[in-house]
Design a protein around this motif. Structure first.
Motif, short mmCIF file in Angstrom:
data_model
loop_
_atom_site.label_atom_id
_atom_site.label_comp_id
_atom_site.label_asym_id
_atom_site.label_seq_id
_atom_site.Cartn_x
_atom_site.Cartn_y
_atom_site.Cartn_z
N LEU A 57 0.80 -1.23 0.00
CA LEU A 57 0.00 0.00 0.00
C LEU A 57 0.84 1.29 0.00
O LEU A 57 0.58 2.18 -0.81
CB LEU A 57 -0.98 -0.02 1.16
CG LEU A 57 -2.16 0.94 1.10
CD1 LEU A 57 -2.92 0.80 -0.20
CD2 LEU A 57 -3.08 0.71 2.27
N PRO A 58 1.86 1.43 0.85
CA PRO A 58 2.65 2.67 0.81
C PRO A 58 3.33 2.89 -0.55
O PRO A 58 3.36 4.02 -1.06
CB PRO A 58 3.71 2.47 1.90
CG PRO A 58 3.15 1.43 2.80
CD PRO A 58 2.29 0.55 1.94
N LEU A 59 3.84 1.83 -1.14
CA LEU A 59 4.48 1.92 -2.45
C LEU A 59 3.47 2.32 -3.52
O LEU A 59 3.75 3.16 -4.38
CB LEU A 59 5.11 0.57 -2.80
CG LEU A 59 6.23 0.53 -3.81
CD1 LEU A 59 7.36 1.45 -3.42
CD2 LEU A 59 6.75 -0.88 -3.95
N SER A 60 2.27 1.76 -3.43
CA SER A 60 1.21 2.07 -4.37
C SER A 60 0.80 3.54 -4.27
O SER A 60 0.66 4.23 -5.28
CB SER A 60 0.00 1.18 -4.11
OG SER A 60 -1.08 1.54 -4.92
N LYS A 61 0.64 4.03 -3.04
CA LYS A 61 0.25 5.43 -2.84
C LYS A 61 1.30 6.38 -3.41
O LYS A 61 0.96 7.36 -4.07
CB LYS A 61 0.05 5.71 -1.35
CG LYS A 61 -1.22 5.16 -0.79
CD LYS A 61 -1.36 5.51 0.68
CE LYS A 61 -2.64 4.97 1.26
NZ LYS A 61 -2.76 5.29 2.70
N THR A 62 2.56 6.09 -3.14
CA THR A 62 3.66 6.92 -3.66
C THR A 62 3.64 6.96 -5.17
O THR A 62 3.80 8.02 -5.78
CB THR A 62 5.02 6.37 -3.17
OG1 THR A 62 5.02 6.33 -1.75
CG2 THR A 62 6.17 7.22 -3.67
N HIS A 63 3.42 5.82 -5.78
CA HIS A 63 3.45 5.73 -7.24
C HIS A 63 2.25 6.44 -7.87
O HIS A 63 2.38 7.11 -8.89
CB HIS A 63 3.50 4.26 -7.67
CG HIS A 63 4.13 4.04 -8.99
ND1 HIS A 63 5.42 4.41 -9.25
CD2 HIS A 63 3.66 3.52 -10.14
CE1 HIS A 63 5.71 4.12 -10.50
NE2 HIS A 63 4.65 3.58 -11.06
N LYS A 64 1.10 6.31 -7.25
CA LYS A 64 -0.10 6.97 -7.78
C LYS A 64 -0.02 8.49 -7.64
O LYS A 64 -0.57 9.21 -8.47
CB LYS A 64 -1.35 6.42 -7.11
CG LYS A 64 -1.66 5.01 -7.60
CD LYS A 64 -2.98 4.53 -7.10
CE LYS A 64 -3.21 3.10 -7.51
NZ LYS A 64 -3.82 2.93 -8.78
#
Length: 110
Positions: A57-64
């Motif tokens: 989730l943290p990686l996904s949020k950063t990428h989005k």
């Protein structure tokens, strides 16, 4: 970890079936992939849980936030139980389709 790049999309496949070490490697090398759409392919790991997916989730949020797509491919899981903050699909084809739709939405300004 196996990395395959096609156009504006990078597919990162877990080859060790160890989610924690895979996530650590992806996080360490994130700067390499940050300008591309990312597909995380976990389809070969049948022991995955929803808790394992939440680690991304943290990686996904950063990428989005960088206006890029982040899609996780998992074959055996209850997709209704997964957080709606993560984009999880059952096949690579669907992952590529989602990325194409999101690219079109970004081009149109949505």
């Amino acid at each position: 970890m196996k990395v395959d790049q096609k156009g504006h999309t990078v597919t990162i496949k877990d080859t060790q079936k160890d989610v924690n070490s895979f996530l650590e490697k992806v996080t360490q090398q994130f700067k390499t992939f940050e300008k591309h759409n990312i597909i995380i392919d976990l389809s070969s790991d049948s022991a995955l849980t929803e808790k394992d997916l939440k680690l991304f989730l943290p990686l996904s949020k950063t990428h989005k936030k960088a206006k890029k797509s982040f899609v996780i491919v998992v074959s055996d899981l209850d997709f209704n139980a997964i957080s709606d903050k993560l984009l999880v699909v059952p096949s690579l084809l669907e992952a590529h389709d989602i990325i194409e739709m999101e690219e079109i939405e970004r081009d149109l300004g949505f």
